[in-house]
Write an enzyme that holds these catalytic residues in place. Sequence first.
Site, PDB file in Angstrom:
ATOM      1  N   THR A 168       0.830  -1.203   0.000  1.00 30.92           N
ATOM      2  CA  THR A 168       0.000   0.000   0.000  1.00 30.92           C
ATOM      3  C   THR A 168       0.867   1.257   0.000  1.00 30.92           C
ATOM      4  O   THR A 168       1.995   1.229   0.509  1.00 30.92           O
ATOM      5  CB  THR A 168      -0.896  -0.006   1.259  1.00 30.92           C
ATOM      6  N   ASP A 169       0.315   2.343  -0.514  1.00 28.20           N
ATOM      7  CA  ASP A 169       1.058   3.611  -0.467  1.00 28.20           C
ATOM      8  C   ASP A 169       1.179   4.140   0.964  1.00 28.20           C
ATOM      9  O   ASP A 169       1.976   5.030   1.242  1.00 28.20           O
ATOM     10  CB  ASP A 169       0.405   4.665  -1.379  1.00 28.20           C
ATOM     11  N   GLU A 170       0.397   3.564   1.900  1.00 28.72           N
ATOM     12  CA  GLU A 170       0.424   4.066   3.280  1.00 28.72           C
ATOM     13  C   GLU A 170       1.769   3.826   3.956  1.00 28.72           C
ATOM     14  O   GLU A 170       2.076   4.442   4.968  1.00 28.72           O
ATOM     15  CB  GLU A 170      -0.728   3.454   4.092  1.00 28.72           C
TER      16      GLU A 170
ATOM     17  N   TYR B 125      -1.337  -0.455  11.195  1.00 25.64           N
ATOM     18  CA  TYR B 125      -1.578  -1.108   9.894  1.00 25.64           C
ATOM     19  C   TYR B 125      -0.424  -0.816   8.935  1.00 25.64           C
ATOM     20  O   TYR B 125       0.197  -1.732   8.387  1.00 25.64           O
ATOM     21  CB  TYR B 125      -2.911  -0.637   9.287  1.00 25.64           C
TER      22      TYR B 125
ATOM     23  N   LYS C  15       2.460  -3.297   7.274  1.00 27.66           N
ATOM     24  CA  LYS C  15       2.634  -3.498   5.826  1.00 27.66           C
ATOM     25  C   LYS C  15       4.073  -3.158   5.423  1.00 27.66           C
ATOM     26  O   LYS C  15       4.684  -3.850   4.604  1.00 27.66           O
ATOM     27  CB  LYS C  15       1.641  -2.640   5.032  1.00 27.66           C
TER      28      LYS C  15
HETATM   29  P1  NAD Z   1      -9.895  -7.168   2.935  1.00 21.37           P
HETATM   30  O1  NAD Z   1      -9.828  -6.886   4.401  1.00 21.37           O
HETATM   31  O2  NAD Z   1     -11.152  -6.891   2.199  1.00 21.37           O
HETATM   32  O3  NAD Z   1      -9.529  -8.712   2.680  1.00 21.37           O
HETATM   33  C1  NAD Z   1      -8.497  -9.377   3.356  1.00 21.37           C
HETATM   34  C2  NAD Z   1      -8.679 -10.874   3.146  1.00 21.37           C
HETATM   35  O4  NAD Z   1      -7.574 -11.549   3.770  1.00 21.37           O
HETATM   36  C3  NAD Z   1      -9.952 -11.436   3.774  1.00 21.37           C
HETATM   37  O5  NAD Z   1     -10.598 -12.306   2.875  1.00 21.37           O
HETATM   38  C4  NAD Z   1      -9.444 -12.211   4.996  1.00 21.37           C
HETATM   39  O6  NAD Z   1     -10.270 -13.310   5.358  1.00 21.37           O
HETATM   40  C5  NAD Z   1      -8.073 -12.654   4.520  1.00 21.37           C
HETATM   41  N1  NAD Z   1      -7.136 -12.920   5.621  1.00 21.37           N
HETATM   42  C6  NAD Z   1      -6.876 -12.109   6.692  1.00 21.37           C
HETATM   43  N2  NAD Z   1      -5.973 -12.707   7.493  1.00 21.37           N
HETATM   44  C7  NAD Z   1      -5.639 -13.888   6.912  1.00 21.37           C
HETATM   45  C8  NAD Z   1      -4.750 -14.920   7.261  1.00 21.37           C
HETATM   46  N3  NAD Z   1      -4.020 -14.875   8.378  1.00 21.37           N
HETATM   47  N4  NAD Z   1      -4.634 -15.997   6.442  1.00 21.37           N
HETATM   48  C9  NAD Z   1      -5.385 -16.065   5.299  1.00 21.37           C
HETATM   49  N5  NAD Z   1      -6.261 -15.114   4.933  1.00 21.37           N
HETATM   50  C10 NAD Z   1      -6.382 -14.037   5.737  1.00 21.37           C
HETATM   51  O7  NAD Z   1      -8.668  -6.389   2.308  1.00 21.37           O
HETATM   52  P2  NAD Z   1      -8.508  -5.698   0.863  1.00 21.37           P
HETATM   53  O8  NAD Z   1      -9.006  -4.315   0.929  1.00 21.37           O
HETATM   54  O9  NAD Z   1      -9.016  -6.625  -0.164  1.00 21.37           O
HETATM   55  O10 NAD Z   1      -6.926  -5.619   0.764  1.00 21.37           O
HETATM   56  C11 NAD Z   1      -6.173  -6.681   0.174  1.00 21.37           C
HETATM   57  C12 NAD Z   1      -4.708  -6.317   0.199  1.00 21.37           C
HETATM   58  O11 NAD Z   1      -4.500  -5.098  -0.528  1.00 21.37           O
HETATM   59  C13 NAD Z   1      -4.159  -6.070   1.596  1.00 21.37           C
HETATM   60  O12 NAD Z   1      -2.872  -6.635   1.668  1.00 21.37           O
HETATM   61  C14 NAD Z   1      -4.083  -4.562   1.719  1.00 21.37           C
HETATM   62  O13 NAD Z   1      -3.047  -4.173   2.578  1.00 21.37           O
HETATM   63  C15 NAD Z   1      -3.788  -4.167   0.276  1.00 21.37           C
HETATM   64  N6  NAD Z   1      -4.253  -2.822  -0.142  1.00 21.37           N
HETATM   65  C16 NAD Z   1      -5.545  -2.453   0.066  1.00 21.37           C
HETATM   66  C17 NAD Z   1      -5.977  -1.204  -0.379  1.00 21.37           C
HETATM   67  C18 NAD Z   1      -7.418  -0.763  -0.216  1.00 21.37           C
HETATM   68  O14 NAD Z   1      -7.739   0.373  -0.557  1.00 21.37           O
HETATM   69  N7  NAD Z   1      -8.318  -1.611   0.254  1.00 21.37           N
HETATM   70  C19 NAD Z   1      -5.085  -0.336  -1.025  1.00 21.37           C
HETATM   71  C20 NAD Z   1      -3.750  -0.763  -1.222  1.00 21.37           C
HETATM   72  C21 NAD Z   1      -3.360  -2.008  -0.780  1.00 21.37           C
HETATM   73  P1  TYD Z   2     -10.322   4.298   5.101  1.00 21.32           P
HETATM   74  O1  TYD Z   2     -11.354   3.871   4.112  1.00 21.32           O
HETATM   75  O2  TYD Z   2     -10.326   3.672   6.454  1.00 21.32           O
HETATM   76  O3  TYD Z   2      -8.923   4.102   4.378  1.00 21.32           O
HETATM   77  P2  TYD Z   2      -7.427   4.598   4.838  1.00 21.32           P
HETATM   78  O4  TYD Z   2      -7.479   5.196   6.179  1.00 21.32           O
HETATM   79  O5  TYD Z   2      -6.662   3.308   4.831  1.00 21.32           O
HETATM   80  O6  TYD Z   2      -7.001   5.562   3.785  1.00 21.32           O
HETATM   81  O7  TYD Z   2     -10.435   5.870   5.299  1.00 21.32           O
HETATM   82  C1  TYD Z   2     -10.296   6.769   4.209  1.00 21.32           C
HETATM   83  C2  TYD Z   2     -10.365   8.187   4.748  1.00 21.32           C
HETATM   84  O8  TYD Z   2     -11.680   8.411   5.282  1.00 21.32           O
HETATM   85  C3  TYD Z   2      -9.418   8.442   5.906  1.00 21.32           C
HETATM   86  O9  TYD Z   2      -8.924   9.778   5.804  1.00 21.32           O
HETATM   87  C4  TYD Z   2     -10.284   8.308   7.141  1.00 21.32           C
HETATM   88  C5  TYD Z   2     -11.633   8.783   6.662  1.00 21.32           C
HETATM   89  N1  TYD Z   2     -12.808   8.157   7.317  1.00 21.32           N
HETATM   90  C6  TYD Z   2     -13.795   8.971   7.903  1.00 21.32           C
HETATM   91  O10 TYD Z   2     -13.723  10.203   7.884  1.00 21.32           O
HETATM   92  N2  TYD Z   2     -14.864   8.357   8.498  1.00 21.32           N
HETATM   93  C7  TYD Z   2     -14.998   6.990   8.544  1.00 21.32           C
HETATM   94  O11 TYD Z   2     -15.986   6.491   9.115  1.00 21.32           O
HETATM   95  C8  TYD Z   2     -13.980   6.175   7.916  1.00 21.32           C
HETATM   96  C9  TYD Z   2     -14.065   4.674   7.941  1.00 21.32           C
HETATM   97  C10 TYD Z   2     -12.901   6.816   7.322  1.00 21.32           C
END
Ligand code: NAD
Ligand code: TYD
Length: 340
Positions: free
Chosen positions: A128-130, A154, A158
């Site tokens: 992630t970019d975070e 988090y 990562k």
């Molecule tokens: P999500 O929370 O929707 O899904 C995570 C999945 O991983 C779930 O199905 C969960 O059951 C599984 N999981 C968790 N712990 C596990 C374990 N110990 N063993 C096996 N499976 C396990 O997450 P997401 O939003 O789909 O994110 C997927 C990946 O992409 C993550 O690595 C996250 O850091 C990365 N990512 C997410 C975003 C975003 O905006 N959501 C952006 C950049 C990167």
């Molecule tokens: P989020 O979807 O949790 O992603 P991330 O923090 O990983 O970028 O949150 C996106 C942005 O929205 C973040 O600045 C926090 C804000 N946010 C709220 O203001 N209210 C909420 O209830 C949530 C879940 C997030």
Amino acid sequence: MQTILVTGGMGFIGSNFIRYILNLNHDFKVVNLDKLTYAGNPENLKDIEQIYPERYNFYKADINDFETVDKIINKEKIEFIINFAAESHVDRSIDNPNVVVQTNVIGTQTLLNAVRKNKIKKYIQISTDEVYGSLSLDDPPFEENNRLKPNSPYSASKASGDLLVRAYFKTFQLPVNITRCSNNYGPYQFPEKLIPLMLNNALQDKELPVYGQGINVRDWIYVTDHCSAILKVLIEGREGEIYNIGADCEYSNINLIKKLLKIINKPESLISFVKDRPGHDLRYAINYNKIRKELHWKPEVNFREGLKLTVQWYLDNKNWLNNIITKEYLTFYEKQYLNR
Ligand code: NAD
Ligand code: TYD
């Protein structure tokens, strides 16, 4: 037929990736390994299981369980591994960092040990970019060689996972890539994240809890664009390289929520400014020139179109949403909400 092990494939991005690759390329078979935490939802791939019985297989397992992972790799003759499995929510990582570190750090290392033991052609760490930390409003976007300065449990977990991937590349010459993407949105996203949470609340005329003043900026990408970039990296990425993925789409949270309310025709009076998230990163923005120039990848979906597609998907899949709004979800949500 080439076989990919997708970990975390029942989550938001993993399930979109499995759907994307099975529909697109008939040369791939996918084995999905997922622990089914609160965020893992078998409903996300119910249709896929039926459409592709020969090319899709699921195992309920934990990436921390080396023996099971190793057995699956051998039984299924896995050639590629893409690790999506993670605890992915910043607020939950603040509430309880332990499970986040266990999965995102130790789980990643366990997978790397399995890659080391077996002949895997490519391992991709979905990051992630975070991990880069936070930008001021006038800083240039994150580049791959920026220092890692994570601020939440988090993002720190990562970043730690990424460092282990780097170390296993340098020390053991494992064939790895790391991708670092900006904030995803689209179908099947768990309604704890900003867009589906606000959408779900607004559809029920519930308050929209905006942290702080809503001035924090996120850089958005439609989930299928993330998927197409991952496939590019899988096939063409140079070993050991990191690729940023983004779509030039920065919005402050408050502006994004106002846009969303307009689409669903709900009033701005639902917005409620609540206590800020501790350590809340001000801004993320990603420079993805490297993947654009080296691998000739670019995003296809603009934000207007993507947001409309997303809203329509949630409107068409109210049952999916209702099945998630369980006691566990409400307990966590209410605890968060009461604390603010
Ligand atoms: P999500 O929370 O929707 O899904 C995570 C999945 O991983 C779930 O199905 C969960 O059951 C599984 N999981 C968790 N712990 C596990 C374990 N110990 N063993 C096996 N499976 C396990 O997450 P997401 O939003 O789909 O994110 C997927 C990946 O992409 C993550 O690595 C996250 O850091 C990365 N990512 C997410 C975003 C975003 O905006 N959501 C952006 C950049 C990167
Ligand atoms: P989020 O979807 O949790 O992603 P991330 O923090 O990983 O970028 O949150 C996106 C942005 O929205 C973040 O600045 C926090 C804000 N946010 C709220 O203001 N209210 C909420 O209830 C949530 C879940 C997030």
